[in-house]
Enzyme design. Structure first.
Site, short mmCIF file in Angstrom:
data_model
loop_
_atom_site.label_atom_id
_atom_site.label_comp_id
_atom_site.label_asym_id
_atom_site.label_seq_id
_atom_site.Cartn_x
_atom_site.Cartn_y
_atom_site.Cartn_z
N HIS A 5 31.34 29.24 33.56
CA HIS A 5 32.71 29.71 33.65
C HIS A 5 32.80 31.23 33.82
CE1 HIS A 5 36.68 30.71 31.53
NE2 HIS A 5 37.02 30.10 32.64
N HIS A 41 38.74 38.46 36.61
CA HIS A 41 39.67 37.70 35.78
C HIS A 41 40.66 38.61 35.08
CE1 HIS A 41 41.32 35.15 32.63
NE2 HIS A 41 40.83 34.10 33.26
#
Length: 279
Positions: A5, A41
Site C-alpha cells: 500500500h 498521497h
C-alpha cells in the site's frame, strides 16, 4: 496478490519488492486541469506510515518499466501488478475528461511505447467514485484512438467508493466495460475490520462466483495489517490483500494451514481468471 500500500517513491518500492510483494498501490495526483503529475498521497494517510513520499509520475512509469521488463538489469520477476489509486477529488468534469486522456497518453509514452509486448505489469485503474466515470470514458477512447487498444489486455478497472455493486455494474455497462474488473472493499488501517465488518466483501465474492457472471474478475480487500483480518479475508476467498506489511501477509499465506490453498500469483497466472471458492 500481496499488494503493498501507498508506494510513492523508489525507496519504498524497492523495500516492498524486497519483501516479496507481487503488486503495489500507488497514489496519483492531478493538477486542477487534470494533468497526472505525481505519485503522492499526503496527509492524512494510514496509521504508522509516512504520508509525504513522492516522485514524478513520468519518472515513476519509466522506473517500473525497467523493473518489469525481462532482460533489464533492474528486472523483478515477481512484480506483476500496480493499482493506480487516482486522486480525483475536486476535479471538474472537464478536468476528469482531460485526466483520463492524459493518463492513457502517459502509460503509452512512458511505459508501453518502449516494448509494449515485453513489459509485464497489469495496471488496475482505480477511480474513487462512479460520478467520475468520464475519466474512464476518455481513457478508453484515447487508448483506442492512438492504436494501443491491444494493451487493454493489461488493464483492469475499479471504483473504490464501497458502493452498491449493482449500481457500479450499470456504470461499467454504460462505459462498455464488461470484463477485467477488479472489485474492492476496504477502509484505512486506522479503523479495525471489526467495526467495518465484511458483509460487503462477502457480497462481492459471492457475486464474483456466480456462474457466467463477468463483471467481477477479482476481489481484493484493503488495507489489512492484522493477522486476524488477513486470515479472515483468505477464508472468505479474496484474490488479493492490500497491506502496509507485505512480508507479513506473505508469511501468513505461506503457513501450512494456508499454503495448501493459496500461493502468490505469478506472471503465468491470468489476472482476470476466476478462481472460484469451493464449497
Amino acid at each position: 496478490f500481496a499488494l503493498a500500500h501507498m508506494v510513492n517513491d523508489f525507496d519504498i518500492l524497492k523495500s516492498y519488492l524486497d519483501e516479496g510483494a507481487n503488486g503495489v498501490e500507488t497514489d496519483i495526483t492531478f493538477s486542477d486541469e487534470g494533468e497526472p503529475e505525481y505519485a503522492f498521497h499526503g496527509v492524512p494517510c494510514d496509521c504508522k506510515r509516512w504520508c509525504r513520499r513522492t516522485v514524478g509520475f513520468n519518472e515513476y512509469l519509466q522506473h517500473v518499466r525497467d523493473l518489469s521488463t525481462p532482460g533489464n538489469p533492474k528486472f523483478r520477476e515477481h512484480f506483476i501488478a500496480i493499482v493506480l489509486d487516482l486522486k480525483l477529488n475536486g476535479l471538474s468534469q472537464e478536468a476528469l475528461a482531460h485526466g483520463g486522456m492524459r493518463l492513457a497518453d502517459k502509460l503509452i509514452a512512458y511505459y508501453w511505447a518502449h516494448g509494449r509486448n515485453a513489459t509485464r505489469i497489469t495496471f488496475i485503474v482505480s477511480v474513487p467514485k462512479t460520478s467520475e466515470k468520464v475519466f474512464l470514458k476518455t481513457f478508453l477512447e484515447e487508448i483506442k484512438a492512438v492504436g494501443y487498444d491491444d494493451m487493454l489486455s493489461k488493464v483492469a478497472f475499479d471504483f473504490t467508493d464501497n458502493g452498491d455493486f449493482s449500481e457500479t455494474q450499470k456504470v461499467f455497462e454504460g462505459l462498455g466495460i464488461h470484463e477485467h474488473i477488479w472489485a474492492s472493499d476496504g477502509i484505512t488501517n486506522c479503523i479495525p475490520m471489526l467495526f467495518r465488518g465484511t458483509s460487503r466483501l462477502e457480497d462481492l465474492i459471492r457475486q464474483r462466483d456466480v456462474p457466467g457472471y463477468k463483471y467481477i474478475s477479482k476481489v481484493y480487500a484493503w488495507t489489512y495489517d492484522k493477522e486476524t483480518s488477513v486470515v479472515k479475508a483468505l477464508e472468505l476467498g479474496v484474490d488479493g490483500v492490500m497491506t502496509n506489511y507485505a512480508d507479513f501477509v506473505i508469511g501468513i499465506i505461506n503457513k501450512p494451514e494456508h499454503s495448501s490453498k493459496y500461493r502468490l500469483a505469478t506472471y503465468q497466472d491470468n489476472p482476470f481468471e476466476k478462481f472460484v471458492k469451493s464449497a
